[in-house]
Every structure is written in structure tokens, then in C-alpha cells.
Design a protein around this motif. Structure first.
Motif, PDB file in Angstrom:
ATOM      1  N   UNK A 146      28.684 -19.167   3.998  1.00  0.00           N
ATOM      2  CA  UNK A 146      27.569 -19.344   4.927  1.00  0.00           C
ATOM      3  C   UNK A 146      27.659 -20.692   5.641  1.00  0.00           C
ATOM      4  N   UNK A 147      28.144 -21.714   4.906  1.00  0.00           N
ATOM      5  CA  UNK A 147      28.279 -23.038   5.527  1.00  0.00           C
ATOM      6  C   UNK A 147      29.286 -23.010   6.675  1.00  0.00           C
ATOM      7  N   UNK A 148      30.417 -22.329   6.447  1.00  0.00           N
ATOM      8  CA  UNK A 148      31.430 -22.234   7.498  1.00  0.00           C
ATOM      9  C   UNK A 148      30.861 -21.469   8.692  1.00  0.00           C
ATOM     10  N   UNK A 149      30.154 -20.380   8.412  1.00  0.00           N
ATOM     11  CA  UNK A 149      29.575 -19.566   9.494  1.00  0.00           C
ATOM     12  C   UNK A 149      28.565 -20.376  10.298  1.00  0.00           C
ATOM     13  N   UNK A 150      27.740 -21.140   9.582  1.00  0.00           N
ATOM     14  CA  UNK A 150      26.732 -21.948  10.271  1.00  0.00           C
ATOM     15  C   UNK A 150      27.395 -23.048  11.101  1.00  0.00           C
ATOM     16  N   UNK A 151      28.344 -23.762  10.471  1.00  0.00           N
ATOM     17  CA  UNK A 151      29.050 -24.839  11.167  1.00  0.00           C
ATOM     18  C   UNK A 151      29.747 -24.340  12.421  1.00  0.00           C
ATOM     19  N   UNK A 152      30.386 -23.204  12.286  1.00  0.00           N
ATOM     20  CA  UNK A 152      31.105 -22.602  13.409  1.00  0.00           C
ATOM     21  C   UNK A 152      30.150 -22.282  14.562  1.00  0.00           C
ATOM     22  N   UNK A 153      29.054 -21.609  14.246  1.00  0.00           N
ATOM     23  CA  UNK A 153      28.119 -21.204  15.304  1.00  0.00           C
ATOM     24  C   UNK A 153      27.465 -22.419  15.949  1.00  0.00           C
ATOM     25  N   UNK A 154      27.101 -23.405  15.096  1.00  0.00           N
ATOM     26  CA  UNK A 154      26.376 -24.557  15.599  1.00  0.00           C
ATOM     27  C   UNK A 154      27.276 -25.465  16.439  1.00  0.00           C
ATOM     28  N   UNK A 155      28.408 -25.880  15.857  1.00  0.00           N
ATOM     29  CA  UNK A 155      29.315 -26.785  16.576  1.00  0.00           C
ATOM     30  C   UNK A 155      29.954 -26.050  17.758  1.00  0.00           C
ATOM     31  N   UNK A 156      30.381 -24.789  17.511  1.00  0.00           N
ATOM     32  CA  UNK A 156      30.953 -23.987  18.592  1.00  0.00           C
ATOM     33  C   UNK A 156      29.955 -23.793  19.726  1.00  0.00           C
ATOM     34  N   UNK A 157      28.680 -23.614  19.365  1.00  0.00           N
ATOM     35  CA  UNK A 157      27.625 -23.453  20.360  1.00  0.00           C
ATOM     36  C   UNK A 157      27.454 -24.716  21.198  1.00  0.00           C
ATOM     37  N   UNK A 158      27.519 -25.878  20.516  1.00  0.00           N
ATOM     38  CA  UNK A 158      27.420 -27.150  21.233  1.00  0.00           C
ATOM     39  C   UNK A 158      28.592 -27.318  22.190  1.00  0.00           C
ATOM     40  N   UNK A 159      29.800 -27.043  21.680  1.00  0.00           N
ATOM     41  CA  UNK A 159      31.009 -27.249  22.483  1.00  0.00           C
ATOM     42  C   UNK A 159      31.045 -26.332  23.694  1.00  0.00           C
ATOM     43  N   UNK A 160      30.568 -25.087  23.521  1.00  0.00           N
ATOM     44  CA  UNK A 160      30.667 -24.135  24.622  1.00  0.00           C
ATOM     45  C   UNK A 160      29.404 -24.148  25.483  1.00  0.00           C
ATOM     46  N   UNK A 161      28.448 -24.994  25.120  1.00  0.00           N
ATOM     47  CA  UNK A 161      27.216 -25.091  25.895  1.00  0.00           C
ATOM     48  C   UNK A 161      26.296 -23.887  25.733  1.00  0.00           C
ATOM     49  N   UNK A 162      26.549 -23.076  24.701  1.00  0.00           N
ATOM     50  CA  UNK A 162      25.757 -21.868  24.503  1.00  0.00           C
ATOM     51  C   UNK A 162      24.595 -22.094  23.543  1.00  0.00           C
ATOM     52  N   UNK A 163      24.447 -23.323  23.078  1.00  0.00           N
ATOM     53  CA  UNK A 163      23.456 -23.568  22.034  1.00  0.00           C
ATOM     54  C   UNK A 163      22.064 -23.137  22.503  1.00  0.00           C
ATOM     55  N   UNK A 164      21.321 -22.508  21.577  1.00  0.00           N
ATOM     56  CA  UNK A 164      19.954 -22.054  21.826  1.00  0.00           C
ATOM     57  C   UNK A 164      19.853 -20.934  22.862  1.00  0.00           C
ATOM     58  N   UNK A 165      20.988 -20.375  23.299  1.00  0.00           N
ATOM     59  CA  UNK A 165      20.921 -19.233  24.204  1.00  0.00           C
ATOM     60  C   UNK A 165      20.807 -17.949  23.381  1.00  0.00           C
ATOM     61  N   UNK A 166      20.547 -16.839  24.055  1.00  0.00           N
ATOM     62  CA  UNK A 166      20.436 -15.552  23.366  1.00  0.00           C
ATOM     63  C   UNK A 166      21.725 -15.248  22.602  1.00  0.00           C
ATOM     64  N   UNK A 167      22.863 -15.487  23.271  1.00  0.00           N
ATOM     65  CA  UNK A 167      24.161 -15.242  22.635  1.00  0.00           C
ATOM     66  C   UNK A 167      24.320 -16.090  21.377  1.00  0.00           C
ATOM     67  N   UNK A 168      23.842 -17.322  21.447  1.00  0.00           N
ATOM     68  CA  UNK A 168      23.942 -18.222  20.301  1.00  0.00           C
ATOM     69  C   UNK A 168      23.186 -17.664  19.100  1.00  0.00           C
ATOM     70  N   UNK A 169      21.953 -17.215  19.331  1.00  0.00           N
ATOM     71  CA  UNK A 169      21.161 -16.709  18.208  1.00  0.00           C
ATOM     72  C   UNK A 169      21.734 -15.413  17.642  1.00  0.00           C
ATOM     73  N   UNK A 170      22.271 -14.574  18.532  1.00  0.00           N
ATOM     74  CA  UNK A 170      22.924 -13.348  18.061  1.00  0.00           C
ATOM     75  C   UNK A 170      24.098 -13.695  17.159  1.00  0.00           C
ATOM     76  N   UNK A 171      24.963 -14.617  17.642  1.00  0.00           N
ATOM     77  CA  UNK A 171      26.153 -14.988  16.885  1.00  0.00           C
ATOM     78  C   UNK A 171      25.808 -15.653  15.565  1.00  0.00           C
ATOM     79  N   UNK A 172      24.833 -16.559  15.607  1.00  0.00           N
ATOM     80  CA  UNK A 172      24.441 -17.302  14.407  1.00  0.00           C
ATOM     81  C   UNK A 172      23.928 -16.350  13.320  1.00  0.00           C
ATOM     82  N   UNK A 173      22.973 -15.493  13.673  1.00  0.00           N
ATOM     83  CA  UNK A 173      22.401 -14.604  12.652  1.00  0.00           C
ATOM     84  C   UNK A 173      23.451 -13.628  12.140  1.00  0.00           C
TER      85      UNK A 173
END
Ligand SMILES: [Zn+2]
Lengths: 125, 171
Positions: free
Chosen positions: B59-86
């Protein structure tokens, strides 16, 4: 050496594939109706209801989001200011099983029930 | 395994997952599916699962990936981000759990079931975000098919890794 592909794995892959194929078939079995219009919702709230051919800009809080085109029983998102353009790439939809989704803007373009493809008008409201 | 070794492995896996997350957003899908990606960046999560690192590490790897990846790709807090994270956290927990408690399921099974749960959760979240679950359900079967292909590839690659790590004794 332990075997990594266990026989349960094959069952799992087969079951998942079967599940997907059945869903696709069920979708195809639903009678395909032509559409007489579309409704556009933003965040689940109706933004515009379309039943005549033309271009319909959709905006929210004064900001232009996208343009829906309805033409001879088909609908598409003609252009959009969203980042991924998936709604535009989806292209034309022409039956009631389909939808167009713009996730960045939380917009859904949903067909309004129409007439049967065999020509008999069954308008459902 | 020594605890610090495991921790550093988890960090490395998270880093690889972030890089894959960003790269995979440039690989187009065979059809336009809203908010959907190939899911290649789940490889490190799958590896952590089959190495039996436990549900929390996955779960830590999944969270880190979604969070940091989201920041890097500028997708953070977008609909796609929440879909990917959950989706990826749900599948990480499930894959880690399967490895520990259902020994009959091998790498392919873990990967496939993880992908199925990932896609199911993503579609449900998309339905919630859009306020219209019927709209996205139309895409669900195609998503499941793509997920099956990705999950199979990830399992094959994972097994190659396991073999090169000479991990036979534990598998
Ligand atoms: Zn869009």
C-alpha cells in the motif's frame, strides 16, 4: 523449484476474460436504438438538453468547457478545452448504449431514448 | 530479511513505480477510455506482493506512486488522480493479502485479481465523481480486457525478476 504458474491462475484468467466477454455480449444484446437527442450533465446536474441538429457550447461559471454537436441522430464532442481530449477522441455516438465522458470537467453526454432501428417510432420520455 | 534492506527495497520500488507512472501516461490506449491508463506502474507493487513484503508495504508503494507521480505529472487532485489512487491502493492491499493468505494463487493470479479490483474501484470512483455510474459502466468490460493483458505482462516480468533474484526458496 516451485512452479509459479499455478493451475488456479489459469482458472482466474479464464474467469476474468469470460466475465468481460459476457458483459460485452450483454451490451450488444440490448436493442440498439437510434437517438433523438442527448442530455449533457455537469457533475450529475443537467446542463443542456439537445434534440435539434446544431452546435451547443457548454460552459460553467462563464468558462467555456466544450462544444457538443448533434447531427442527424448522432452526437459528439466537437471540441473541448480539457487536458486529455478523451471526450473528443471518443467521436460520434449513435445509439442509446453509448455515452461520452469528459472526466476532467465531470461532464457526461448521454443519449435520450429514440426510435428503433427498424423504423418504428417508439419515443420514450 | 533485514529490516533496513526491506525498507530500502521498498523505496527503490516506489521510485521505479513513480517513473513508470509518468512514462505510461504517454502510451496511448487502443481506445479512448476516460481516466484510464495501462497500469504498467503497478509492477513494483506486484513485486512487493509476490516477495511477500506484506499489505502495508504494498500500500505504501501504491500511495507513493500515485502521490509523487501525480505531482510530477500535474494530475494531483484531479479526477484521474483520485481514480488511480483508490484503485491502486485497493489492489495493493488485495495483492499483498492474497500472497499471504491464499497460497494456491500464483503470480499471474495475484496480478490478474489485483488488476480486476483496481479497474473495478477506478470505475466506481469515476461514477461517483461524475455523479453518473451508468455512463462509465459502458466502458468497464473493455477496461477489464485491457487490464487482463497488462496484468499478464506484469506477472511474466515479475517472474523473470524473481528468477534473477534467485527467490525460488520462498516462492
Ligand atoms: Zn474532455
Amino acid at each position: 523449484m516451485a512452479k509459479r504458474t499455478k493451475k488456479y491462475d489459469i482458472f482466474i484468467v479464464a474467469a476474468i476474460l469470460l466475465f468481460a466477454v459476457i458483459m460485452i455480449f450483454l451490451n450488444l444484446l440490448i436493442p440498439q436504438k437510434g437517438i433523438i437527442g442527448v442530455k449533457v450533465t455537469i457533475d450529475g446536474v443537467l446542463a443542456v438538453s439537445i434534440s435539434q441538429d446544431g452546435l451547443y457550447p457548454v460552459e460553467k461559471d462563464g468558462k467555456h468547457l466544450l462544444t457538443v454537436e448533434f447531427y442527424q441522430g448522432k452526437a459528439r464532442v466537437k471540441e473541448s478545452t480539457c487536458d486529455n481530449q478523451i471526450c473528443v477522441k471518443t467521436g460520434w455516438i449513435s445509439n442509446t448504449n453509448q455515452t461520452i465522458v469528459c472526466l476532467p470537467y465531470k461532464i457526461v453526454v448521454e443519449p435520450i431514448g429514440g426510435k428503433n432501428t427498424d423504423g418504428v417510432d417508439i419515443i420514450t420520455w | 530479511m533485514v529490516k533496513s534492506k526491506k525498507l530500502s527495497n521498498i523505496s527503490i520500488l516506489t521510485g521505479i513505480a513513480c517513473a513508470m507512472y509518468v512514462v505510461e501516461s504517454f502510451i496511448p490506449l487502443p481506445m479512448p477510455l476516460p481516466g484510464v491508463r495501462w497500469g504498467f506502474s503497478n509492477l513494483p507493487v506486484l513485486l512487493a506482493a509476490v516477495l511477500d513484503y506484506g499489505v502495508l508495504s504494498c500500500a505504501m508503494i501504491a500511495f507513493g506512486k500515485s502521490f509523487i507521480g501525480g505531482l510530477l505529472s500535474g494530475r494531483i487532485a484531479s479526477a484521474t488522480f483520485f481514480m488511480g489512487l483508490s484503485g491502486s491502493i485497493a489492489s495493493a492491499l488485495f495483492m499483498g493479502w492474497l500472497k499471504k493468505h491464499v497460497p494456491k494463487v500464483g503470480t499471474i493470479g495475484i496480478s490478474e485479481l489485483g488488476a480486476l479490483l483496481n479497474n473495478t474501484v477506478q470505475i466506481l470512483i469515476a461514477g461517483l465523481i461524475l455523479g453518473n455510474s451508468k455512463a462509465v459502466f459502458y466502458y468497464y468490460p473493455y477496461l477489464v480486457l485491457i487490464g487482463t493483458v497488462t496484468a499478464y505482462l506484469l506477472a511474466v516480468v515479475s517472474n523473470i525478476f524473481l528468477r534473477s533474484m534467485n527467490h525460488d526458496a520462498k516462492v
